[in-house]
Design an enzyme around this catalytic site. Structure first.
Site, PDB file in Angstrom:
ATOM      1  N   ASP A 152      -6.294  -1.986  40.096  1.00 44.90           N
ATOM      2  CA  ASP A 152      -7.106  -2.151  39.108  1.00 44.90           C
ATOM      3  C   ASP A 152      -7.997  -3.296  38.966  1.00 44.90           C
ATOM      4  OD1 ASP A 152      -8.389  -0.826  37.072  1.00 44.90           O
ATOM      5  OD2 ASP A 152      -6.342  -0.111  35.704  1.00 44.90           O
ATOM      6  N   ASP A 212     -13.695   5.154  32.970  1.00 43.76           N
ATOM      7  CA  ASP A 212     -12.378   5.914  32.749  1.00 43.76           C
ATOM      8  C   ASP A 212     -12.983   7.471  32.110  1.00 43.76           C
ATOM      9  OD1 ASP A 212     -10.967   3.961  33.668  1.00 43.76           O
ATOM     10  OD2 ASP A 212      -9.392   3.912  32.001  1.00 43.76           O
TER      11      ASP A 212
HETATM   12  C1  GLA Z   1      -7.798   1.372  33.530  1.00 43.90           C
HETATM   13  C2  GLA Z   1      -7.875   2.587  34.767  1.00 43.90           C
HETATM   14  C3  GLA Z   1      -7.153   3.696  34.431  1.00 43.90           C
HETATM   15  C4  GLA Z   1      -5.738   3.235  34.182  1.00 43.90           C
HETATM   16  C5  GLA Z   1      -5.520   1.996  32.887  1.00 43.90           C
HETATM   17  C6  GLA Z   1      -4.038   1.654  32.876  1.00 43.90           C
HETATM   18  O1  GLA Z   1      -8.258   1.744  32.317  1.00 43.90           O
HETATM   19  O2  GLA Z   1      -9.267   2.562  35.034  1.00 43.90           O
HETATM   20  O3  GLA Z   1      -7.099   4.660  35.355  1.00 43.90           O
HETATM   21  O4  GLA Z   1      -5.061   3.069  35.244  1.00 43.90           O
HETATM   22  O5  GLA Z   1      -6.420   1.014  33.412  1.00 43.90           O
HETATM   23  O6  GLA Z   1      -4.114   0.781  31.974  1.00 43.90           O
END
Ligand code: GLA
Length: 444
Positions: A152, A212
């Site tokens: 990430d 997301d």
């Molecule tokens: C980010 C990622 C998500 C998830 C969250 C976890 O937002 O894009 O897919 O992994 O972090 O905290």
């Protein structure tokens, strides 16, 4: 505390410029299929959450359908690394047996095991990140038996803003993973920042290219602001399925064997869309060659959801060895929503076509063969046998795959196809001569 690391990174960046570290790990020749804990469970995870999902993958037939990676997302971490060795540690309350033990149990089920970290000082949920600890983390993951790393982009301490610095930061983990000698799929998750789809293929097996996802079919949220390449700096969250599909149209050419646009984990089965909407979501992810990483509560899944995610014809298109994404042929704007046609080639010379209705009303549409990227010298005069991939049929198999219902022979077009509200239909068009060959092959 972070100062020396920042200085070291700045110096290295100046020295190295924009390095190219080819991923070259031979993995993910087709998009990875699996399950990830985040979309349903978020931080509410434990050994049992992960292992019960793994067992459900086997018992429901998802494993037989091709799903293999079981991925723990954020929040598996202890409050801190080992104070002496600096190795990552698992949360002793929720993962008392340790990550290796979970990985071993996942492997014993014939599945592969994935984990999550972050190219920053902390993960998005504020657990310790891997920036500056890439080697020790990669080495530890390899010793745990990790087969897949989702990596990430939160809390990156300002090491982003252009391709050079972002790719340098993500290349540190690419290099560290390669140095372990263990085959580990590298799934970059920087949400498309710094136009990562243009360079991530040098480093990773997949790359997130949007904010997301949320469990919603359509709608504009200001938290997911990107509508064009020009206005996009913050990718955000709360992105609807159709907004991610529209956004992916810009980057379809970057998907190919070994490196895929990751449209984010699936929301199919999480309860906020209709079955037709989930069919659209699943079909388009599959045909756009996204990794198909389920995000639902597998032990509470209903039969109709299982039916969607185990459509073997749709999965076979996703896993087609040519690895070419569909591209948008046209989009008909309506007062609310639109109808879109997308097409793409398959390895055997046939063509896959998706007709998607994002409007709240039923629509009709025609597939004109002049719009399809067929290898036939002239698709307009070629006769195609068409299969509807969402109408199940046990007839006519190729390599053991059921290709949906044979709806007949067509020349020039298939006209007046009806689409319900928010429905997508997927067709495979096989030049007639190939159909004959295939029937012969199947008979042998
Ligand atoms: C980010 C990622 C998500 C998830 C969250 C976890 O937002 O894009 O897919 O992994 O972090 O905290």
């Amino acid at each position: 505390m972070f100062g020396p690391l920042v200085l070291a990174y700045s110096a290295a960046q100046l020295l190295l410029g924009s390095p190219v570290v080819a991923v070259e790990n031979g993995l993910a020749r087709t998009p990875p299929l699996g399950w990830n804990s985040w979309n349903w469970f978020a931080c509410d995870i434990s050994e049992e959450t992960i292992l019960s999902a793994a067992r459900a993958i086997v018992s429901t037939g998802l494993k037989d359908a091709g799903y293999e990676y079981v991925i723990i997302d954020d929040c598996w971490h202890a409050p801190a690394r080992d104070p002496i060795t600096k190795e990552p540690l698992a949360n002793p309350v929720t993962f008392p047996s340790g990550i290796k033990s979970v990985a071993d149990k996942v492997h014993d089920l014939g599945l592969k095991f994935g984990i999550y970290s972050d190219a920053g000082s902390e993960t998005c949920a504020r657990r310790f990140g891997s920036l500056g600890y890439e080697q020790i983390d990669a080495k530890t993951y390899a010793s745990w038996g990790v087969d897949y790393l989702k990596y990430d982009n939160c809390n990156n301490e300002g090491f982003s803003g252009n391709e050079s610095i972002s790719s340098w930061r993500f290349s540190q983990m690419a290099k560290a993973l390669n140095e372990t000698g263990r085959p580990i799929v590298y799934a970059m998750c920087n949400w498309g920042e710094d136009h990562s789809w243009t360079w991530a293929g040098k480093l990773a097996n997949s790359w997130r290219m949007s904010g997301d996802i949320s469990d919603m079919f359509t709608g504009y949220s200001k938290d997911c602001p990107c509508t064009s390449l020009l206005n996009c700096t913050t990718f955000g969250h709360h992105c609807s399925a159709t907004r991610i599909i529209d956004w992916t149209a810009y980057m379809v050419n970057y998907a190919g064997p070994g490196g895929w646009n990751d449209l984010d984990m699936l929301e199919v089965g999480n309860g906020n869309m209709t079955n037709d909407e989930y069919v659209t979501h699943f079909s388009m992810w599959a045909l756009l060659k996204s990794p198909l990483i389920l995000g639902n509560y597998l032990t509470k899944m209903t039969p109709d959801i299982l039916d969607i995610i185990t459509n073997d014809a749709i999965i076979a298109v996703n896993q087609d060895p040519l690895g070419a994404s569909i591209k948008r042929s046209w989009k008909r704007l309506l007062e609310e929503g639109d109808v879109q046609m997308w097409t793409g080639p398959l390895a055997d010379g046939s063509t896959v076509v998706a007709l998607m209705n994002t409007s709240p009303d039923p629509q009709t549409a025609t597939i004109s063969f002049k719009d399809i990227p067929s290898k036939s010298p002239n698709p307009e005069t070629t006769t195609f046998r068409a299969f509807d991939l969402w109408q199940r049929s046990s007839e006519l198999t190729r390599s053991g795959t059921r290709w949906g219902l044979d709806i007949g022979l067509f020349q020039g077009q298939i006209s007046d196809i009806t689409l319900k509200r928010h429905q997508t239909k997927v067709f495979m068009l096989v030049p007639q001569v190939r159909t004959t060959l295939r029937i012969q092959e199947d008979a042998e």
